[in-house]
Design a protein around this motif. Structure first.
Motif, PDB file in Angstrom:
ATOM      1  N   LYS A  14       0.982  -1.210  -0.049  1.00 23.65           N
ATOM      2  CA  LYS A  14       0.097  -0.010  -0.125  1.00 23.65           C
ATOM      3  C   LYS A  14       0.999   1.130   0.202  1.00 23.65           C
ATOM      4  CE  LYS A  14      -3.959  -1.744   2.458  1.00 23.65           C
ATOM      5  NZ  LYS A  14      -4.714  -1.552   3.648  1.00 23.65           N
ATOM      6  N   LYS A  15       0.626   2.366  -0.766  1.00 24.59           N
ATOM      7  CA  LYS A  15       1.110   3.577  -0.753  1.00 24.59           C
ATOM      8  C   LYS A  15       0.392   4.613   0.036  1.00 24.59           C
ATOM      9  CE  LYS A  15       2.941   7.041  -3.841  1.00 24.59           C
ATOM     10  NZ  LYS A  15       3.651   7.562  -2.913  1.00 24.59           N
ATOM     11  N   ARG A  16       0.955   5.004   1.245  1.00 26.94           N
ATOM     12  CA  ARG A  16       0.295   6.067   1.987  1.00 26.94           C
ATOM     13  C   ARG A  16       0.394   7.489   1.730  1.00 26.94           C
ATOM     14  NH1 ARG A  16       1.171   9.399   6.180  1.00 26.94           N
ATOM     15  NH2 ARG A  16      -0.093   9.340   7.904  1.00 26.94           N
ATOM     16  N   PHE A  17      -0.826   8.296   1.323  1.00 30.14           N
ATOM     17  CA  PHE A  17      -0.708   9.583   1.269  1.00 30.14           C
ATOM     18  C   PHE A  17      -1.024  10.485   2.314  1.00 30.14           C
ATOM     19  CE2 PHE A  17      -1.879   7.126  -2.721  1.00 30.14           C
ATOM     20  CZ  PHE A  17      -1.045   7.876  -3.598  1.00 30.14           C
ATOM     21  N   ALA A  18      -0.404  11.457   2.571  1.00 25.20           N
ATOM     22  CA  ALA A  18      -0.623  12.424   3.648  1.00 25.20           C
ATOM     23  C   ALA A  18      -1.727  13.224   3.639  1.00 25.20           C
ATOM     24  CB  ALA A  18       0.691  13.068   3.608  1.00 25.20           C
ATOM     25  N   SER A  19      -2.375  13.404   2.551  1.00 21.30           N
ATOM     26  CA  SER A  19      -3.619  14.083   2.560  1.00 21.30           C
ATOM     27  C   SER A  19      -4.600  13.556   1.465  1.00 21.30           C
ATOM     28  CB  SER A  19      -3.408  15.740   2.168  1.00 21.30           C
ATOM     29  OG  SER A  19      -3.103  15.535   0.860  1.00 21.30           O
ATOM     30  N   ARG A  20      -5.857  13.953   1.833  1.00 21.38           N
ATOM     31  CA  ARG A  20      -6.728  13.420   0.963  1.00 21.38           C
ATOM     32  C   ARG A  20      -6.855  13.942  -0.439  1.00 21.38           C
ATOM     33  NH1 ARG A  20     -12.454  12.256   0.875  1.00 21.38           N
ATOM     34  NH2 ARG A  20     -13.510  13.252  -0.580  1.00 21.38           N
ATOM     35  N   GLN A  21      -6.250  15.242  -0.656  1.00 21.96           N
ATOM     36  CA  GLN A  21      -5.929  15.943  -1.920  1.00 21.96           C
ATOM     37  C   GLN A  21      -4.871  15.100  -2.579  1.00 21.96           C
ATOM     38  OE1 GLN A  21      -8.120  18.024  -3.233  1.00 21.96           O
ATOM     39  NE2 GLN A  21      -7.054  17.853  -4.894  1.00 21.96           N
ATOM     40  N   ALA A  22      -3.842  14.602  -2.014  1.00 15.43           N
ATOM     41  CA  ALA A  22      -2.699  13.977  -2.571  1.00 15.43           C
ATOM     42  C   ALA A  22      -3.328  12.786  -3.204  1.00 15.43           C
ATOM     43  CB  ALA A  22      -1.703  13.788  -1.657  1.00 15.43           C
ATOM     44  N   ALA A  23      -4.109  12.034  -2.409  1.00 16.84           N
ATOM     45  CA  ALA A  23      -4.530  10.644  -2.910  1.00 16.84           C
ATOM     46  C   ALA A  23      -5.543  10.945  -3.972  1.00 16.84           C
ATOM     47  CB  ALA A  23      -5.539  10.102  -1.833  1.00 16.84           C
ATOM     48  N   LEU A  24      -6.436  11.941  -4.127  1.00 15.57           N
ATOM     49  CA  LEU A  24      -7.340  12.114  -5.303  1.00 15.57           C
ATOM     50  C   LEU A  24      -6.605  12.592  -6.399  1.00 15.57           C
ATOM     51  CD1 LEU A  24      -9.934  14.359  -3.478  1.00 15.57           C
ATOM     52  CD2 LEU A  24      -9.998  12.042  -4.498  1.00 15.57           C
ATOM     53  N   ASN A  25      -5.517  13.175  -6.222  1.00  9.00           N
ATOM     54  CA  ASN A  25      -4.307  13.553  -7.410  1.00  9.00           C
ATOM     55  C   ASN A  25      -3.863  12.495  -7.935  1.00  9.00           C
ATOM     56  OD1 ASN A  25      -4.958  16.308  -7.250  1.00  9.00           O
ATOM     57  ND2 ASN A  25      -3.152  16.703  -5.893  1.00  9.00           N
ATOM     58  N   ALA A  26      -3.490  11.273  -7.137  1.00  9.03           N
ATOM     59  CA  ALA A  26      -2.997  10.088  -7.570  1.00  9.03           C
ATOM     60  C   ALA A  26      -4.026   9.237  -8.402  1.00  9.03           C
ATOM     61  CB  ALA A  26      -2.468   9.337  -6.317  1.00  9.03           C
TER      62      ALA A  26
END
Length: 70
Positions: free
Chosen positions: A23-35
């Motif tokens: 799993k790749k962890r994203f620090a923020s919700r926005q970073a995950a949406l950009n991914a």
């Protein structure tokens, strides 16, 4: 004459449990949406969603759709 050190080299611990090996962890919700947006450029039929882990507070991608969207 000194003896040679033949002890095996240390191998770092790698978690091989089913919980989070790849799993790749994203620090923020926005970073995950950009991914998700970036991945959908290359895989057009890919449907991903995000969720926040209660264990560490990080954001992760999942192929499951959340029940709140329905």
């Amino acid at each position: 004459m000194p003896r040679r050190n033949r002890t095996p080299k240390h191998t770092p611990y790698q978690n091989k449990s089913a919980r989070a090996p790849q799993k790749k962890r994203f620090a923020s919700r926005q970073a995950a949406l950009n991914a998700i947006k970036e991945l959908q450029k290359y895989y057009l039929d890919l449907e991903l969603d995000i969720y926040q882990s209660p264990a560490d507070g990080g954001w992760y991608l999942t192929s499951r759709t959340s029940s709140a969207d329905k």
